[in-house]
Design an enzyme around this catalytic site. Structure first.
Site, PDB file in Angstrom:
ATOM      1  N   ARG A  63       0.844  -1.201   0.000  1.00 43.22           N
ATOM      2  CA  ARG A  63       0.000   0.000   0.000  1.00 43.22           C
ATOM      3  C   ARG A  63       0.879   1.250   0.000  1.00 43.22           C
ATOM      4  O   ARG A  63       2.044   1.223   0.372  1.00 43.22           O
ATOM      5  CB  ARG A  63      -0.939   0.023   1.202  1.00 43.22           C
ATOM      6  CG  ARG A  63      -0.262   0.093   2.559  1.00 43.22           C
ATOM      7  CD  ARG A  63      -0.166   1.484   3.126  1.00 43.22           C
ATOM      8  NE  ARG A  63       0.699   1.546   4.276  1.00 43.22           N
ATOM      9  CZ  ARG A  63       1.993   1.812   4.217  1.00 43.22           C
ATOM     10  NH1 ARG A  63       2.585   2.034   3.067  1.00 43.22           N
ATOM     11  NH2 ARG A  63       2.724   1.855   5.302  1.00 43.22           N
ATOM     12  N   ASP A  89      -1.762  -1.018   7.375  1.00 42.31           N
ATOM     13  CA  ASP A  89      -1.238  -1.740   6.217  1.00 42.31           C
ATOM     14  C   ASP A  89      -2.032  -3.008   5.919  1.00 42.31           C
ATOM     15  O   ASP A  89      -2.376  -3.290   4.768  1.00 42.31           O
ATOM     16  CB  ASP A  89       0.224  -2.108   6.455  1.00 42.31           C
ATOM     17  CG  ASP A  89       1.051  -0.895   6.794  1.00 42.31           C
ATOM     18  OD1 ASP A  89       0.528   0.220   6.658  1.00 42.31           O
ATOM     19  OD2 ASP A  89       2.207  -1.055   7.198  1.00 42.31           O
TER      20      ASP A  89
HETATM   21  P1  NG1 Z   1       5.553   0.827   7.058  1.00 42.28           P
HETATM   22  O1  NG1 Z   1       6.843   1.114   7.656  1.00 42.28           O
HETATM   23  O2  NG1 Z   1       5.357   1.525   5.809  1.00 42.28           O
HETATM   24  O3  NG1 Z   1       5.295  -0.638   6.925  1.00 42.28           O
HETATM   25  C1  NG1 Z   1       4.424   1.484   9.417  1.00 42.28           C
HETATM   26  C2  NG1 Z   1       3.313   0.700  10.105  1.00 42.28           C
HETATM   27  C3  NG1 Z   1       1.951   1.352   9.875  1.00 42.28           C
HETATM   28  C4  NG1 Z   1       1.983   2.829  10.209  1.00 42.28           C
HETATM   29  C5  NG1 Z   1       3.153   3.494   9.456  1.00 42.28           C
HETATM   30  C6  NG1 Z   1       3.313   4.949   9.794  1.00 42.28           C
HETATM   31  C7  NG1 Z   1       3.797  -1.704  10.191  1.00 42.28           C
HETATM   32  C8  NG1 Z   1       3.532  -3.016   9.590  1.00 42.28           C
HETATM   33  N1  NG1 Z   1       3.236  -0.649   9.597  1.00 42.28           N
HETATM   34  O4  NG1 Z   1       4.344   1.367   8.022  1.00 42.28           O
HETATM   35  O5  NG1 Z   1       0.982   0.682  10.659  1.00 42.28           O
HETATM   36  O6  NG1 Z   1       2.080   3.051  11.595  1.00 42.28           O
HETATM   37  O7  NG1 Z   1       4.383   2.846   9.762  1.00 42.28           O
HETATM   38  O8  NG1 Z   1       2.172   5.648   9.467  1.00 42.28           O
HETATM   39  O9  NG1 Z   1       4.492  -1.594  11.186  1.00 42.28           O
END
Ligand code: NG1
Length: 540
Positions: A57, A228
């Site tokens: 995403r 996500d």
């Molecule tokens: P990323 O690093 O893009 O996977 C993470 C968190 C999200 C959200 C975002 C910041 C996981 C799986 N995902 O995303 O839930 O907190 O950082 O908005 O840790």
């Protein structure tokens, strides 16, 4: 509908048109076809029974607020994880007390691996802390998480379709640790493989699946929110998703506004790898803890007590209004603040309540000493938690390392970002002629807040964003957790070519001088994207 079947299971699809755009079908068609033959090569000529898919995403706006309970605005992308799967059932009359899962990956970096679990307990499934088989952890946590949600009839010996072996070949196009959520796609796709392999896909609905995938991923060691996994499961072609977590998970597909000029979102990967599992104690998990400290500090400042409702900033907002007369309270606040009144008029009641809390943050951290990083002792005083109670409340879930805690900056980001999400959503739902410029400006404000208040940008992200803003982007921000990874840019379609060419010469050519990136690597790092369909199963 047969008994126990849910109304909204992960869908079964029979054509790639319901997943990708026309260009995406062209790009991915051969990959899907090849996967079956790669599976045969990997597993002695066997043919897979099905292919599970879960997309990555891109988050358009609403960063670092899902774990605090506020709504976010992502879209599923075409880049995804596919898992071709062969299921072997126990031979008639035979019996087994366990299932073996064999995992192979089309990328050699991920070593072949396997694990076995009893049907009646997943306690024996051990996660790995290191080594090139560690990627199996995503599958293991999905299995552990889902196990207690599977009806006993599915796991019971009386079920003739209990698998004894599940053979999987994974193929992914989401660059790992790039903030397009390859990890959530892995957990989600693994959950779907398990459901389908146990013939249980139609017994658990997508909402429960998303909730389980969110919980499961936390077992990997990241205190993640739920954006996500929800985006991966609920993605719809051509729609962004307004995802709320309060009072419960809900997803509102939202079309981007019509306008005379076509616009698109371009993703630019800085190619700076940011592995949350490694940097969690000083980055992601620390931010989660700081927001929890900020919630307790604000609750104490507002005289709300230390109930469970106030463990995150969303909870503080809800408790504040619940304990102080709800709508009546908002009316009082409006009398005292022109900014709250203006927010109510422009963006509605929920936005106004958020604005109230933003103002409470300003009052709580009223001088520069409080606005700066705080020592543990200062946080103890502000939150009312000290000694062992402090350790238990803030330091017991995930390890963190910090000398100072930035409670003002984190709270300020959370409330202003939560407000921007609501403004973004109302612009999409009632567009004006200037809508794309306004959407872009919200994205720019989000980036400034992430850079200056949440401190999760980095030099490379800032460089890419500067280049973007000089080359046609209406709004540019990091997407996902930050500290590297990808950025997202709102660009008029007719400027995309110039934009991408500027990125190539001004960022990639300079950063990878000497080494050079291939055409495929460049196409993969910087590309125009369309919201894609969500997780599904395709029967081969
Ligand atoms: P990323 O690093 O893009 O996977 C993470 C968190 C999200 C959200 C975002 C910041 C996981 C799986 N995902 O995303 O839930 O907190 O950082 O908005 O840790």
């Amino acid at each position: 509908m047969a008994p126990n079947q849910v109304s909204d299971p992960v869908p079964l699809v029979n054509s790639l048109d319901s997943i990708y755009s026309k260009a995406g079908v062209l790009k991915n068609g051969k990959r899907w076809d090849d996967l079956a033959s790669k599976f045969a090569d990997a597993y002695d000529g066997l043919k897979p029974d099905f292919i599970a898919r879960a997309p990555g995403r891109v988050n358009l706006i609403g960063e670092h607020i899902d774990y605090v309970g506020f709504s976010v605005f992502p879209a599923a992308v075409e880049k995804d994880i596919l898992m071709a799967t062969k299921v072997t059932l126990a031979p008639a009359g035979g019996s087994s007390d366990s299932v073996e899962v064999v995992l192979k990956n089309t990328t050699t970096r991920f070593a072949e691996t396997s694990f076995t679990s009893r049907y009646d307990s997943v306690d024996g499934v051990q996660l790995l802390n290191s080594g090139d088989s560690r990627w199996a952890n995503y599958f293991k946590v999905a299995f552990k998480g889902l196990h207690s949600h599977l009806p006993s009839s599915v796991l019971d010996a009386s079920n003739p379709s209990r698998p004894v072996r599940i053979q999987v070949l994974v193929d992914g196009t989401i660059p790992p640790e790039s903030s397009l959520s390859s990890s959530a796609a892995m957990t989600t796709c693994s959950s779907i493989v398990i459901l389908e392999s146990f013939s249980a896909r139609s017994l658990i609905d997508r909402k429960e699946m998303a909730e389980v995938a969110i919980e499961s991923e936390r077992l990997v060691g990241v205190n993640s929110g739920g954006m996500d996994q929800s985006a991966s499961i609920f993605g719809i072609p051509d729609h962004a998703l307004y995802i709320s977590f309060y009072p419960e998970l809900s997803v509102e597909p939202t079309k981007l506004p019509q306008s005379d000029t076509e616009h698109t979102f371009v993703i630019v990967n800085t190619l700076v790898v940011s592995d949350k599992k490694v940097t969690g104690p000083v980055n992601y998990n620390l931010r989660v803890v700081e927001t929890r400290m900020a919630a307790r500090a604000l609750a104490k400042g507002l005289g709300l007590g230390s109930g469970n409702g106030c463990k995150d900033l969303r909870g503080v907002l809800e408790t504040y209004f619940a304990e102080n007369g709800g709508v009546g309270r908002l009316e009082l606040e409006i009398e005292n603040s022109g900014a709250v009144k203006e927010t109510l008029e422009k963006s509605g009641e929920e936005a106004a309540r958020i604005k109230v809390l933003e103002e409470k943050v300003e009052s709580l951290y009223h001088d520069d000493t409080l606005k700066a990083g705080l020592t543990r002792q200062q946080v103890e005083e502000l939150t009312g938690y000290s000694g062992e109670e402090f350790d238990k409340e803030f330091l017991s879930s995930f390890p963190i390392r910090a000398d100072k805690f930035e409670l003002y900056k984190r709270s300020k980001h959370v409330f202003t970002e939560a407000l921007r999400v609501l403004q973004f959503r109302s612009l999409c739902n009632s567009p004006s002629p200037d809508v794309y410029r306004q959407l872009g400006s919200l994205m720019d404000d989000s980036q400034s807040s992430l850079r200056d208040l949440y401190n999760c940008s980095c030099d490379e992200l800032n460089t890419v964003i500067d280049i973007a803003k000089r080359n046609g982007s209406l709004g540019s921000r990091l997407t996902g957790a930050g500290w590297g990874g990808c950025t997202v840019h709102l660009v008029p379609k007719k400027k995309v070519e110039v934009f991408i060419s500027a990125m190539r010469t001004q960022y990639y050519a300079k950063r990878f001088e000497g080494k050079g990136l291939s055409e495929d690597e460049l196409n993969d790092a910087c590309f125009d994207t369309k919201p894609a369909g969500g997780a599904c199963v395709y029967k081969v």
